[in-house]
Motif scaffolding. Structure first.
Motif, short mmCIF file in Angstrom:
data_model
loop_
_atom_site.label_atom_id
_atom_site.label_comp_id
_atom_site.label_asym_id
_atom_site.label_seq_id
_atom_site.Cartn_x
_atom_site.Cartn_y
_atom_site.Cartn_z
N GLU A 194 -9.49 9.40 -0.99
CA GLU A 194 -9.04 8.94 0.32
C GLU A 194 -8.83 7.43 0.27
OE1 GLU A 194 -12.24 10.31 2.74
OE2 GLU A 194 -11.33 12.28 3.06
N TYR A 195 -7.67 7.01 0.81
CA TYR A 195 -7.43 5.57 0.96
C TYR A 195 -7.78 5.19 2.39
CZ TYR A 195 -4.53 5.35 -3.31
OH TYR A 195 -4.04 5.39 -4.59
N TYR A 196 -8.53 4.14 2.55
CA TYR A 196 -8.84 3.62 3.88
C TYR A 196 -7.92 2.45 4.15
CZ TYR A 196 -13.01 6.47 4.17
OH TYR A 196 -13.86 7.53 4.24
N ASP A 209 2.97 6.97 -16.56
CA ASP A 209 3.35 7.13 -15.16
C ASP A 209 4.79 6.64 -14.96
OD1 ASP A 209 3.49 7.47 -12.44
OD2 ASP A 209 1.77 6.20 -11.96
N GLU A 210 5.72 7.57 -14.94
CA GLU A 210 7.15 7.27 -14.84
C GLU A 210 7.59 6.20 -15.84
OE1 GLU A 210 9.03 7.15 -11.05
OE2 GLU A 210 7.17 7.67 -10.02
N PRO A 211 7.35 6.44 -17.12
CA PRO A 211 7.64 5.40 -18.11
C PRO A 211 9.14 5.16 -18.31
CG PRO A 211 7.14 7.45 -19.23
CD PRO A 211 6.88 7.68 -17.76
N GLU A 238 0.82 -1.21 0.00
CA GLU A 238 0.00 0.00 0.00
C GLU A 238 0.85 1.26 0.00
OE1 GLU A 238 -3.67 -1.56 2.81
OE2 GLU A 238 -2.07 -0.38 3.68
N LEU A 239 2.03 1.19 -0.58
CA LEU A 239 2.94 2.33 -0.55
C LEU A 239 3.07 2.94 -1.93
CD1 LEU A 239 5.81 0.69 1.52
CD2 LEU A 239 3.99 2.16 2.39
N SER A 240 3.49 4.20 -1.96
CA SER A 240 3.82 4.80 -3.26
C SER A 240 5.14 4.18 -3.72
CB SER A 240 3.94 6.32 -3.13
OG SER A 240 5.22 6.68 -2.64
N GLY A 287 6.17 16.01 -8.75
CA GLY A 287 5.77 16.04 -7.34
C GLY A 287 6.54 15.01 -6.55
N HIS A 288 6.71 15.28 -5.25
CA HIS A 288 7.50 14.39 -4.40
C HIS A 288 6.87 13.01 -4.29
CE1 HIS A 288 4.68 14.66 -0.98
NE2 HIS A 288 4.53 15.93 -1.33
N ASN A 289 7.61 12.05 -3.77
CA ASN A 289 7.08 10.70 -3.57
C ASN A 289 5.89 10.76 -2.62
OD1 ASN A 289 10.43 9.49 -3.54
ND2 ASN A 289 8.92 9.07 -5.11
N GLY A 290 4.80 10.13 -3.03
CA GLY A 290 3.62 10.13 -2.19
C GLY A 290 2.77 11.37 -2.32
N SER A 291 3.07 12.22 -3.33
CA SER A 291 2.30 13.47 -3.45
C SER A 291 0.94 13.24 -4.13
CB SER A 291 3.10 14.52 -4.24
OG SER A 291 3.44 14.03 -5.51
N GLY A 292 0.71 12.05 -4.65
CA GLY A 292 -0.61 11.73 -5.20
C GLY A 292 -0.67 11.65 -6.72
N1 LIG Z 1 -3.23 1.15 -2.39
C1 LIG Z 1 -3.03 2.06 -1.44
N2 LIG Z 1 -3.57 1.94 -0.22
C2 LIG Z 1 -3.37 2.88 0.74
N3 LIG Z 1 -2.63 3.99 0.57
C3 LIG Z 1 -2.05 4.17 -0.63
C4 LIG Z 1 -2.20 3.22 -1.70
N4 LIG Z 1 -1.52 3.68 -2.78
C5 LIG Z 1 -0.95 4.84 -2.41
N5 LIG Z 1 -1.27 5.15 -1.12
C6 LIG Z 1 -0.85 6.36 -0.37
O1 LIG Z 1 -1.34 7.51 -1.03
C7 LIG Z 1 -0.35 8.54 -1.10
C8 LIG Z 1 -0.16 8.95 -2.56
O2 LIG Z 1 0.40 7.84 -3.27
P1 LIG Z 1 0.70 7.90 -4.85
O3 LIG Z 1 1.09 6.52 -5.25
O4 LIG Z 1 -0.43 8.54 -5.55
O5 LIG Z 1 1.96 8.89 -4.87
P2 LIG Z 1 2.91 9.31 -6.08
O6 LIG Z 1 2.89 10.80 -6.17
O7 LIG Z 1 2.59 8.54 -7.31
O8 LIG Z 1 4.33 8.88 -5.47
P3 LIG Z 1 5.63 8.24 -6.19
O9 LIG Z 1 6.40 9.38 -6.79
O10 LIG Z 1 6.40 7.67 -5.03
O11 LIG Z 1 5.20 7.21 -7.17
C9 LIG Z 1 0.92 7.96 -0.44
O12 LIG Z 1 1.07 8.52 0.83
C10 LIG Z 1 0.67 6.47 -0.36
O13 LIG Z 1 1.20 5.91 0.82
#
Ligand SMILES: Nc1ncnc2c1ncn2[C@@H]1O[C@H](COP(=O)(O)OP(=O)(O)OP(=O)(O)O)[C@@H](O)[C@H]1O
Ligand SMILES: Nc1ncnc2c1ncn2[C@@H]1O[C@H](COP(=O)(O)OP(=O)(O)OP(=O)(O)O)[C@@H](O)[C@H]1O
Ligand SMILES: [Mg+2]
Ligand SMILES: [Mg+2]
Lengths: 283, 281
Positions: B12-14, B172-174, A143-145, B46-51
């Motif tokens: 929102e992720y649950y 997406d990051e190809p 569940e991580l990015s 955008g940073h890692n985890g920015s969505g």
């Molecule tokens: N399947 C999931 N279940 C729960 N949370 C998730 C899930 N996928 C992503 N997240 C959370 O949602 C947030 C956004 O994730 P996302 O994958 O959209 O980021 P990103 O901008 O693509 O990052 P990256 O550059 O690392 O790929 C992160 O904090 C991540 O932990």
């Protein structure tokens, strides 16, 4: 103390009719405490090479000596080798398998025989070093990015405190700041603890900025081996084999070709800046 | 009206424990507004985890909004009846080339997508030919995808999406796993499709050099869009970008350093040609 590869060759799928010769008579010596970058186009044998160093793949012919001992010797403890020579894989998905990130990072130290308390401490320390977000310690690795998975995988290996740390494309998928943080952390671990670092990378800029020695793989064997400046001086040959020099090196060559007496071998922004300021003064 | 219209989009992720109880809720996309015109080439940083990936997955209805709406070519993604037409109109290419290959022969792999959306057999083959030619992989049609280089695999993945004739492709990051050559190949292919076929492109990347030729760049932070502009507008703000964990292309950084050291060099230099020009005149 060193790693020596002695006439190492490796062929995938021997006898299947689809044989791929991935390494071709590789001879290398890696000294204790070196910081090495390995570059090469896709399929040149980088991942195959590094997987030999901790015994994950066994050479089809030739041998490898770690600290003088032949790792293919029948009495050699290859399980121990794997904890001394730690490996962060190219695809983090391939090494994350526990139910939570924290358990995943603890797995390595526990496997080394540390008790639960020590393993927990090691896991905390490693996750903090890689700046893994604390609120996600108990998340499932799935569940991580992308960048968070990468950090978790790196933490899992440094938690074992290996003497040699191999990282196969550790910065792929990290944001720019994250790239600097992870490479800075690796540099710091190298400088402070004297561990040997072997970094496989597709980023010429990262390699130029961080490593002391570059090995260029081509068709399963080293083509160039030397300091970044020496290796990137062959940028035309590097392009022929699908690589490149850092962006600033090209600019320096352009300037040099137009008659400005700059050093065309600058490989980092800092070096290029100093050279340009020296030659152009304060125009 | 744009081909992609996000209005106050929230996701929102649950997170649930083993018993299914909600442990935490994470707002991965937080009131994003986005309007992309047909034929544009857009990049998202955008940073890692920015969505970024979460947002991208909404565009082909892999994820549905928690709040707000997302229209793709005028169709609301949260209406189930629109799903097929949205999947046809918006194709995705992901980071890892190996996870996207399905068949053991290149042309079958490319034909898989159109077959899945019910394109008649004869037409599948004309589409496969067109798609493979447009990414320059026609000679490899009978090869095994496993024996291609990373850059070639990604081009086959793009052809697979092309064959569905989408109006829009999300990458997406190809290039994250590719060598310098492969990276150039993929970005060039995306621009060619954009220019010659008018395909709308959304590129997500962590490599700043790859976005300098986009029409617009969006910067995300913690689920929100915090900057938007042309590459030159965005990359003239070196300090703001650093604050968002981003960077600028290496030549832009060098130009900036030289300017700070007192040299007369304009802001927003994006390519080595521009810097050379500024230095030599
Ligand atoms: N399947 C999931 N279940 C729960 N949370 C998730 C899930 N996928 C992503 N997240 C959370 O949602 C947030 C956004 O994730 P996302 O994958 O959209 O980021 P990103 O901008 O693509 O990052 P990256 O550059 O690392 O790929 C992160 O904090 C991540 O932990
Ligand atoms: N499991 C395997 N079975 C058969 N052939 C393989 C296997 N793994 C790798 N190969 C082949 O061996 C050669 C070297 O591959 P390797 O993965 O070492 O390259 P690499 O330099 O790491 O490439 P990349 O930059 O794409 O990671 C390639 O031709 C590859 O196709
Ligand atoms: Mg590899
Ligand atoms: Mg992502």
């Amino acid at each position: 103390m060193s790693l020596i590869l002695d006439h190492v060759s490796y062929t995938y799928s021997v006898g299947s009719g689809y044989e791929v010769k991935a390494l071709n008579d590789v001879n290398l010596k890696i000294e204790d405490g070196e910081f090495i970058g390995i570059i090469g186009h896709t399929g040149s044998g980088k991942s195959t090479l590094v997987q030999h160093l901790n015994g994950l793949i066994q050479a089809t012919s030739g041998t490898i000596y770690y600290n003088g001992a032949d790792i293919y010797d029948k009495d050699y403890d290859r399980k121990e080798l794997r904890t001394q020579v730690g490996m962060v894989f190219q695809y983090p998905e391939h090494q994350l398998f526990e139910t939570t990130v924290f358990e995943d990072v603890k797995y390595g130290p526990k496997n080394q025989g540390l008790d639960d308390k020590q393993a927990t401490l090691r896991a905390f320390e490693a996750l903090q070093k890689v700046k893994f977000p604390e609120e996600n310690y108990d998340a499932s690795p799935f569940e991580l990015s992308g960048g968070q998975k990468r950090r978790a995988a790196i933490a899992g290996v440094i938690a074992m405190k290996p003497a040699v740390l191999i990282l196969d494309e550790p910065t792929a998928g990290l944001d720019p700041k994250g790239r600097d943080e992870i490479l800075g952390l690796i540099r710091e671990m190298h400088d402070k603890s004297g561990i040997t670092i072997i970094l496989v990378s597709h980023s010429m800029e990262d390699v130029a900025n961080y490593v002391d020695r570059i090995i260029v793989m081509e068709k399963g064997a080293p083509l160039f081996d030397g300091a970044p400046r020496e290796v990137f001086a062959n940028y035309k040959k590097l392009e022929e084999i699908g690589l490149a020099a850092p962006q600033v090196t090209y600019l320096m060559h352009d300037l040099y070709d137009q008659g400005y007496p700059v050093d065309p071998q600058a490989t980092t922004v800092e070096e290029a800046k100093q050279e340009i300021l020296r030659v152009f003064g304060n125009r | 009206m744009g081909i992609i219209e996000a209005k106050d989009l929230v996701h929102e992720y649950y997170r649930r424990d083993e018993e299914g109880n909600v442990e935490s809720i994470e707002t991965a996309v937080d009131h994003v507004n986005l309007s992309v015109q047909p034929g544009q080439f857009i990049s998202i940083l955008g940073h890692n985890g920015s969505g970024k990936s979460t947002l991208a997955k909404h565009i082909n209805a892999l994820l549905l909004p928690t709040e707000g709406t997302l229209l793709v070519d005028g169709k609301d993604t949260s209406v189930e009846a629109n799903e097929l037409s949205i999947r046809k109109n918006a194709g995705m290419v992901f980071q890892n080339p190996d996870n996207q290959i399905i068949a053991s022969v290149v042309e079958e792999d490319v034909g898989f997508g159109p077959e899945n959306i019910g394109v008649p057999t004869e037409e599948i083959w004309t589409r496969v030919e067109k798609a493979l030619k447009s990414v320059g992989m026609w000679e490899y049609r009978t090869h095994s995808p496993n024996r291609l280089s990373g850059g070639q695999k990604q081009r086959v993945a793009i052809a697979g999406v092309m064959a569905m004739e989408p109006k829009c492709i999300i990458l997406d990051e190809p290039t994250a796993m590719l060598d310098p050559d492969g990276r150039k190949e993929v970005i060039k292919t995306a621009h060619e499709l954009n220019r010659t076929k008018g395909v709308t492109i959304i590129l997500i990347t962590h490599y700043m050099e790859e976005v300098v030729d986009s029409d617009y760049v969006y910067v995300m932070e913690k689920g929100s869009v915090v900057m938007k502009g042309t590459p030159r507008e965005i990359f003239s703000q070196v300090d703001a970008l650093k604050q968002y964990r981003l960077d600028v292309p290496q030549v832009t950084l060098l130009a900036d350093e030289l300017r700070k050291a007192g040299m007369d060099i304009p802001a927003g230099i994006l390519t080595r040609e521009e810097l050379l020009e500024a230095l030599c005149h």
